[in-house]
Design a protein around this motif. Structure first.
Motif, mmCIF file in Angstrom:
data_model
loop_
_atom_site.group_PDB
_atom_site.id
_atom_site.type_symbol
_atom_site.label_atom_id
_atom_site.label_comp_id
_atom_site.label_asym_id
_atom_site.label_seq_id
_atom_site.Cartn_x
_atom_site.Cartn_y
_atom_site.Cartn_z
ATOM 1 N N GLN A 200 -56.951 17.860 8.925
ATOM 2 C CA GLN A 200 -57.326 17.474 10.294
ATOM 3 C C GLN A 200 -58.187 16.220 10.287
ATOM 4 O O GLN A 200 -57.994 15.310 11.110
ATOM 5 C CB GLN A 200 -58.085 18.619 10.969
ATOM 6 N N GLN A 201 -59.124 16.162 9.351
ATOM 7 C CA GLN A 201 -60.011 15.008 9.271
ATOM 8 C C GLN A 201 -59.241 13.738 8.924
ATOM 9 O O GLN A 201 -59.464 12.669 9.516
ATOM 10 C CB GLN A 201 -61.106 15.250 8.215
ATOM 11 N N ARG B 58 -56.727 22.611 4.975
ATOM 12 C CA ARG B 58 -56.366 22.476 6.393
ATOM 13 C C ARG B 58 -57.449 21.720 7.165
ATOM 14 O O ARG B 58 -57.148 20.940 8.076
ATOM 15 C CB ARG B 58 -56.091 23.861 7.001
ATOM 16 N N PHE B 59 -58.679 21.946 6.784
ATOM 17 C CA PHE B 59 -59.758 21.203 7.433
ATOM 18 C C PHE B 59 -59.684 19.727 7.065
ATOM 19 O O PHE B 59 -59.786 18.852 7.928
ATOM 20 C CB PHE B 59 -61.115 21.779 7.025
ATOM 21 N N ALA C 98 -55.996 13.183 9.325
ATOM 22 C CA ALA C 98 -55.077 12.841 10.414
ATOM 23 C C ALA C 98 -55.806 12.032 11.489
ATOM 24 O O ALA C 98 -55.269 11.051 12.028
ATOM 25 C CB ALA C 98 -54.469 14.105 11.014
ATOM 26 N N GLY C 99 -57.035 12.432 11.801
ATOM 27 C CA GLY C 99 -57.821 11.689 12.779
ATOM 28 C C GLY C 99 -58.201 10.301 12.284
ATOM 29 O O GLY C 99 -58.222 9.342 13.058
#
Length: 323
Positions: A54-55, A50-51, A57-58
Motif C-alpha cells: 500500500q505504501q 500488504r502494508f 503504491a501510493g
C-alpha cells in the motif's frame, strides 16, 4: 555567447536530472509490481508485505500486488523471485526462514538466499512466544519444560516453518529437552492446530499468536525476546524462566532478484525506509507486536550474513540434522 548559454542550459538540465529520485530517472515503475511472500495469509511476513504494498503504491502511483506462494519451507516463493527477470517488477518480502534458516538447514537449495537476491530494505522484527492450547494443563514455562523432560520425544510441537523448528530446537537445547516436530505450511495453520489442541505446544511469531491469545484460544508461557512485550506485560521471557541470555526474534525484509539495476534498488529502498519511519507504519507494526527495523541495503545484507552464521551455529549446537 550562444555556446555559454547552451552550456549553462545543459548544466541545469543535468542538475535537475540528478535531483530526481532514482526511479524517476529510469521511468520505474510503468506497470504493476508483484510482491511474492513465501508464507500464507495471516503470517507476519504477509501482513507487513500488504502494508508495504500500500505504501509503495501510493509512492510510485502503480499497483504493488501481493502474491502468496507458501509451501516447501519457502522454496516455492523464494525460487520464483530468484528466477524472475531482474527488472524490479518482482519483489520478495522474505523472512528469517526463507533467507537465513534454509541456508543452515539444507545442503542443496533450489535458490541461493545470498547470491540470487539483492537486499532492498529491512522492515521489522518480531518477538516470538512459547504457547500451549488454552485447555493445556501447563500454566508456566517451567511446567511445560518438566513435562517434556519427563517424556522425551512424546510431546508434539507445531513447526510453522524450518525457522520455527530451529528456534524450538534451540529452546530444547537450552533446557535439555526432546520434542516431536509436526510441520505446517506457515505459522497461521500451525497456531490453528495449537488452538485446537492437536499439538502440545509451539513457538510462534507474536503477530500470529496475539489474536488467538486475546481470543482465549491459546495460552502464552514465555516470550523469546530479551525483554517482555508491551502487549504481553505479564508474560515472562524465556531468559527469565531458566535460560539466561536466550534471545530470538523473527524479521522481515524486502529483496529483489540479483542484478536489478542499482537506481531501482535505491529508489525502492528509500521508499520503504521512508514509509516505515512514518508514524502510521510505526503504529501498524507495533499493533502486530513488532518493531520497525529499517537500515538500508548494506545493513540488510550484513545482518542476513550474520544471521546465517549464527543459525548454522545453532543447528550445530542443537544437533539438528542438515538435509
Amino acid at each position: 555567447m550562444a555556446f555559454d548559454v547552451l552550456r549553462r542550459r545543459l548544466m541545469l538540465a543535468s542538475l535537475a536530472l540528478l535531483a530526481l529520485p532514482a526511479a524517476a530517472q529510469t521511468g520505474y515503475p510503468t506497470r504493476p509490481v508483484k510482491i511474492i511472500v513465501s508464507l500464507p495469509p495471516g503470517s507476519g511476513a504477509d501482513s507487513t508485505a500488504r502494508f508495504i504494498a500500500q505504501q509503495l503504491a501510493g509512492k510510485f502511483r502503480q499497483p504493488f500486488v501481493v502474491e502468496n506462494r507458501p509451501g516447501a519451507n519457502g522454496f516455492i516463493g523464494a525460487r520464483a523471485v530468484a528466477e524472475a527477470a531482474p527488472d524490479g517488477y518482482t519483489l520478495f518480502v522474505g523472512s528469517n526462514s526463507s533467507m537465513v534458516t534454509n541456508a543452515a538447514l539444507f545442503r542443496s537449495l533450489p535458490y541461493d538466499p545470498v547470491k540470487d537476491f539483492v537486499p532492498v530494505e529491512r522492515i521489522a522484527r518480531f518477538a516470538m512466544v512459547v504457547v500451549v492450547p488454552a485447555s493445556s494443563p501447563f500454566k508456566t514455562l517451567g511446567g511445560l519444560v518438566e513435562a517434556i523432560r519427563n517424556a522425551p520425544g512424546k510431546l508434539n510441537y507445531a513447526s510453522g516453518s524450518a525457522g520455527y523448528q530451529v528456534y524450538t530446537e534451540l529452546f530444547h537445547e537450552r533446557f535439555h529437552l526432546k520434542g516431536n516436530p509436526i510441520s505446517y505450511k506457515g505459522t497461521a495453520p500451525a497456531m490453528t492446530d495449537v488452538a485446537a489442541a492437536n499439538v502440545d505446544y509451539a513457538i510462534g511469531e507474536i503477530s500470529s499468536v496475539l489474536p488467538l491469545i486475546r481470543a482465549g484460544r491459546i495460552r502464552p508461557l514465555a516470550v523469546t525476546d530479551s525483554q517482555r512485550q508491551k502487549d504481553l506485560p505479564q508474560v515472562p521471557t524465556v531468559a527469565e524462566s531458566g535460560a539466561p541470555g536466550f534471545d530470538v526474534t523473527a524479521w522481515t525484509g524486502v529483496f529483489a532478484p540479483a542484478r536489478v539495476p542499482e537506481p531501482i534498488v535505491k529508489a525502492l529502498s528509500d521508499a520503504v525506509r521512508t514509509a516505515m519511519q512514518g508514524p502510521d507504519s510505526v503504529k501498524f507494526i507495533s499493533g502486530l507486536g513488532g518493531t520497525v527495523y529499517p537500515g538500508g541495503p548494506q545493513a540488510l545484507r550484513e545482518f542476513q550474513l550474520a544471521e546465517i552464521a549464527r543459525t548454522r551455529e545453532i543447528v550445530k549446537t542443537a544437533g539438528i540434522p542438515v538435509e
